[in-house]
Write a protein that holds these residues in place. Structure first.
Motif, PDB file in Angstrom:
ATOM      1  N   ASP A  52     162.000  28.320   0.182  1.00 30.67           N
ATOM      2  CA  ASP A  52     161.700  27.042   0.836  1.00 30.67           C
ATOM      3  C   ASP A  52     161.236  27.246   2.273  1.00 30.67           C
ATOM      4  O   ASP A  52     160.302  26.591   2.743  1.00 30.67           O
ATOM      5  CB  ASP A  52     162.937  26.145   0.825  1.00 30.67           C
ATOM      6  CG  ASP A  52     163.372  25.767  -0.577  1.00 30.67           C
ATOM      7  OD1 ASP A  52     162.526  25.281  -1.347  1.00 30.67           O
ATOM      8  OD2 ASP A  52     164.553  25.983  -0.912  1.00 30.67           O
ATOM      9  N   PHE A  53     161.879  28.164   2.987  1.00 32.31           N
ATOM     10  CA  PHE A  53     161.562  28.349   4.395  1.00 32.31           C
ATOM     11  C   PHE A  53     160.263  29.106   4.618  1.00 32.31           C
ATOM     12  O   PHE A  53     159.736  29.107   5.729  1.00 32.31           O
ATOM     13  CB  PHE A  53     162.719  29.040   5.111  1.00 32.31           C
ATOM     14  CG  PHE A  53     163.960  28.173   5.207  1.00 32.31           C
ATOM     15  CD1 PHE A  53     163.858  26.833   5.540  1.00 32.31           C
ATOM     16  CD2 PHE A  53     165.217  28.696   4.963  1.00 32.31           C
ATOM     17  CE1 PHE A  53     164.982  26.024   5.629  1.00 32.31           C
ATOM     18  CE2 PHE A  53     166.357  27.903   5.047  1.00 32.31           C
ATOM     19  CZ  PHE A  53     166.237  26.567   5.381  1.00 32.31           C
ATOM     20  N   THR A  54     159.749  29.764   3.588  1.00 36.18           N
ATOM     21  CA  THR A  54     158.414  30.355   3.721  1.00 36.18           C
ATOM     22  C   THR A  54     157.344  29.272   3.678  1.00 36.18           C
ATOM     23  O   THR A  54     156.209  29.495   4.110  1.00 36.18           O
ATOM     24  CB  THR A  54     158.143  31.381   2.610  1.00 36.18           C
ATOM     25  OG1 THR A  54     158.246  30.750   1.333  1.00 36.18           O
ATOM     26  CG2 THR A  54     159.128  32.541   2.686  1.00 36.18           C
ATOM     27  N   ILE A  55     157.700  28.097   3.166  1.00 39.77           N
ATOM     28  CA  ILE A  55     156.771  26.969   3.106  1.00 39.77           C
ATOM     29  C   ILE A  55     156.868  26.114   4.370  1.00 39.77           C
ATOM     30  O   ILE A  55     155.852  25.755   4.975  1.00 39.77           O
ATOM     31  CB  ILE A  55     157.057  26.108   1.861  1.00 39.77           C
ATOM     32  CG1 ILE A  55     156.851  26.937   0.589  1.00 39.77           C
ATOM     33  CG2 ILE A  55     156.179  24.858   1.842  1.00 39.77           C
ATOM     34  CD1 ILE A  55     157.292  26.228  -0.676  1.00 39.77           C
ATOM     35  N   ARG A  56     158.094  25.794   4.778  1.00 48.08           N
ATOM     36  CA  ARG A  56     158.313  24.987   5.991  1.00 48.08           C
ATOM     37  C   ARG A  56     159.665  25.370   6.566  1.00 48.08           C
ATOM     38  O   ARG A  56     160.663  25.430   5.851  1.00 48.08           O
ATOM     39  CB  ARG A  56     158.253  23.499   5.685  1.00 48.08           C
ATOM     40  CG  ARG A  56     158.293  22.589   6.938  1.00 48.08           C
ATOM     41  CD  ARG A  56     157.793  21.204   6.593  1.00 48.08           C
ATOM     42  NE  ARG A  56     157.840  20.273   7.709  1.00 48.08           N
ATOM     43  CZ  ARG A  56     156.947  20.216   8.699  1.00 48.08           C
ATOM     44  NH1 ARG A  56     155.933  21.063   8.723  1.00 48.08           N
ATOM     45  NH2 ARG A  56     157.049  19.322   9.673  1.00 48.08           N
ATOM     46  N   GLY A  57     159.685  25.622   7.867  1.00 49.64           N
ATOM     47  CA  GLY A  57     160.880  26.124   8.517  1.00 49.64           C
ATOM     48  C   GLY A  57     161.994  25.098   8.624  1.00 49.64           C
ATOM     49  O   GLY A  57     161.783  23.887   8.500  1.00 49.64           O
ATOM     50  N   LEU A  58     163.193  25.596   8.893  1.00 53.36           N
ATOM     51  CA  LEU A  58     164.365  24.736   9.001  1.00 53.36           C
ATOM     52  C   LEU A  58     164.189  23.662  10.065  1.00 53.36           C
ATOM     53  O   LEU A  58     164.449  22.482   9.824  1.00 53.36           O
ATOM     54  CB  LEU A  58     165.603  25.583   9.318  1.00 53.36           C
ATOM     55  CG  LEU A  58     166.875  24.797   9.645  1.00 53.36           C
ATOM     56  CD1 LEU A  58     167.374  24.055   8.405  1.00 53.36           C
ATOM     57  CD2 LEU A  58     167.955  25.721  10.180  1.00 53.36           C
ATOM     58  N   ALA A  59     163.770  24.041  11.254  1.00 55.35           N
ATOM     59  CA  ALA A  59     163.670  23.077  12.353  1.00 55.35           C
ATOM     60  C   ALA A  59     162.696  21.951  12.023  1.00 55.35           C
ATOM     61  O   ALA A  59     162.969  20.775  12.292  1.00 55.35           O
ATOM     62  CB  ALA A  59     163.248  23.787  13.636  1.00 55.35           C
ATOM     63  N   ASP A  60     161.562  22.285  11.434  1.00 50.26           N
ATOM     64  CA  ASP A  60     160.587  21.258  11.077  1.00 50.26           C
ATOM     65  C   ASP A  60     161.126  20.341   9.976  1.00 50.26           C
ATOM     66  O   ASP A  60     160.858  19.138   9.973  1.00 50.26           O
ATOM     67  CB  ASP A  60     159.281  21.896  10.624  1.00 50.26           C
ATOM     68  CG  ASP A  60     158.501  22.503  11.784  1.00 50.26           C
ATOM     69  OD1 ASP A  60     158.666  22.031  12.918  1.00 50.26           O
ATOM     70  OD2 ASP A  60     157.741  23.455  11.543  1.00 50.26           O
ATOM     71  N   ARG A  61     161.890  20.887   9.056  1.00 50.30           N
ATOM     72  CA  ARG A  61     162.485  20.051   8.014  1.00 50.30           C
ATOM     73  C   ARG A  61     163.490  19.075   8.624  1.00 50.30           C
ATOM     74  O   ARG A  61     163.557  17.903   8.231  1.00 50.30           O
ATOM     75  CB  ARG A  61     163.155  20.935   6.955  1.00 50.30           C
ATOM     76  CG  ARG A  61     162.175  21.742   6.109  1.00 50.30           C
ATOM     77  CD  ARG A  61     162.896  22.656   5.143  1.00 50.30           C
ATOM     78  NE  ARG A  61     161.973  23.488   4.387  1.00 50.30           N
ATOM     79  CZ  ARG A  61     161.388  23.134   3.238  1.00 50.30           C
ATOM     80  NH1 ARG A  61     161.641  21.939   2.728  1.00 50.30           N
ATOM     81  NH2 ARG A  61     160.567  23.946   2.602  1.00 50.30           N
ATOM     82  N   ILE A  62     164.273  19.549   9.567  1.00 51.27           N
ATOM     83  CA  ILE A  62     165.236  18.677  10.241  1.00 51.27           C
ATOM     84  C   ILE A  62     164.506  17.604  11.047  1.00 51.27           C
ATOM     85  O   ILE A  62     164.898  16.433  11.055  1.00 51.27           O
ATOM     86  CB  ILE A  62     166.161  19.513  11.145  1.00 51.27           C
ATOM     87  CG1 ILE A  62     167.101  20.357  10.268  1.00 51.27           C
ATOM     88  CG2 ILE A  62     166.961  18.624  12.097  1.00 51.27           C
ATOM     89  CD1 ILE A  62     167.944  21.342  11.039  1.00 51.27           C
ATOM     90  N   LYS A  63     163.427  17.985  11.699  1.00 55.22           N
ATOM     91  CA  LYS A  63     162.632  17.018  12.457  1.00 55.22           C
ATOM     92  C   LYS A  63     162.086  15.920  11.539  1.00 55.22           C
ATOM     93  O   LYS A  63     162.070  14.738  11.903  1.00 55.22           O
ATOM     94  CB  LYS A  63     161.478  17.732  13.157  1.00 55.22           C
ATOM     95  CG  LYS A  63     160.569  16.810  13.953  1.00 55.22           C
ATOM     96  CD  LYS A  63     159.409  17.594  14.560  1.00 55.22           C
ATOM     97  CE  LYS A  63     158.458  16.669  15.314  1.00 55.22           C
ATOM     98  NZ  LYS A  63     157.309  17.427  15.867  1.00 55.22           N
ATOM     99  N   ASP A  64     161.645  16.295  10.345  1.00 57.59           N
ATOM    100  CA  ASP A  64     161.065  15.330   9.409  1.00 57.59           C
ATOM    101  C   ASP A  64     162.049  14.243   8.990  1.00 57.59           C
ATOM    102  O   ASP A  64     161.657  13.102   8.755  1.00 57.59           O
ATOM    103  CB  ASP A  64     160.609  16.051   8.130  1.00 57.59           C
ATOM    104  CG  ASP A  64     159.424  16.995   8.345  1.00 57.59           C
ATOM    105  OD1 ASP A  64     158.724  16.854   9.351  1.00 57.59           O
ATOM    106  OD2 ASP A  64     159.236  17.879   7.480  1.00 57.59           O
ATOM    107  N   LEU A  65     163.317  14.607   8.859  1.00 59.52           N
ATOM    108  CA  LEU A  65     164.305  13.719   8.242  1.00 59.52           C
ATOM    109  C   LEU A  65     164.948  12.813   9.288  1.00 59.52           C
ATOM    110  O   LEU A  65     165.806  13.232  10.061  1.00 59.52           O
ATOM    111  CB  LEU A  65     165.369  14.540   7.516  1.00 59.52           C
ATOM    112  CG  LEU A  65     164.818  15.454   6.402  1.00 59.52           C
ATOM    113  CD1 LEU A  65     165.930  16.310   5.809  1.00 59.52           C
ATOM    114  CD2 LEU A  65     164.129  14.632   5.317  1.00 59.52           C
ATOM    115  N   THR A  66     164.540  11.553   9.306  1.00 63.67           N
ATOM    116  CA  THR A  66     165.034  10.621  10.317  1.00 63.67           C
ATOM    117  C   THR A  66     166.498  10.255  10.112  1.00 63.67           C
ATOM    118  O   THR A  66     167.130   9.721  11.020  1.00 63.67           O
ATOM    119  CB  THR A  66     164.181   9.342  10.325  1.00 63.67           C
ATOM    120  OG1 THR A  66     164.187   8.752   9.019  1.00 63.67           O
ATOM    121  CG2 THR A  66     162.746   9.671  10.704  1.00 63.67           C
TER     122      THR A  66
END
Length: 211
Positions: free
Chosen positions: A113-127
């Protein structure tokens, strides 16, 4: 992993450590621990070093800690049931029971999963995720790891003249605050060439349906 239990005199045999599967699992403790170390080394080193990842906490303790905090508080812990997985747990109202709160858990993320999108960006996405446990605004904890923003008015092009897309995370059944259906190519109303597609919705489960 309660802090009230004294493990100072406990003994773990080599067989228990490296040969026997954990109770109810199809992997050994060493396989689980090694995979967690690999995940941190390859994708989570910064947040782990910062202390932003609790990591070694079981589901019960996670629920207890989060229910003592305001809605939107979240933490990151290593999955008990997925080798090399980390889950995000957060506290929020029950959708069908106004006034009652519960802890939700995202399906664990892995190296893939993190090779597709990193942890920080995933957390940023989720309001739904507002404050890192116990009381740190999520931007304060993760902003330095966000991907650089791109200008919406000037879509990036890749070889061949194609418009480059951006993947984002959404929780199943929820759209990010402030977005409309026209923002998403999957919508029949979509007409803009520069809008990013939605990353496939991340499954969530209540109270530890995800481990």
């Amino acid at each position: 992993m309660s802090g009230n239990v004294d493990f100072s005199s406990a003994v773990v045999s080599w067989t228990q450590f490296n040969k026997e599967n954990l109770p109810g699992r199809n992997f050994t403790f060493w396989e689980w621990f090694w995979s967690v170390g690999k995940l941190v080394k390859e994708h989570l080193k910064g947040p782990w070093t910062d202390g932003s990842i609790i990591g070694f906490m079981d589901r019960t303790e996670s629920n207890d800690q989060l229910l003592s905090r305001p809605n939107g508080t979240f933490l990151l812990r290593f999955s008990d049931g997925t080798v090399g997985g980390i889950t995000i747990a957060w506290v929020a109202d029950q959708q069908d029971k106004p006034g009652e709160r519960m802890v939700w858990n995202l399906a664990p993320f892995t190296i893939k999963d993190f090779t597709i999108r990193g942890l920080a960006d995933r957390i940023k996405d989720l309001t739904s995720l507002v404050t890192l446990y116990p009381d740190i605004p999520k931007d304060n904890a993760f902003q330095k790891y966000y991907s650089p923003p791109t200008a919406d008015s000037a879509p990036n092009l890749v070889p061949g003249g194609y418009v480059k897309t951006t993947l984002i995370n959404v929780i199943d059944g929820h759209l990010p605050t402030g977005t409309g259906m026209n923002d998403y190519p999957q919508s029949p109303q979509y007409s803009g060439p520069g809008s990013p597609p939605v990353y496939p919705a991340q499954a969530m489960t209540p109270q530890g349906g995800a481990t």
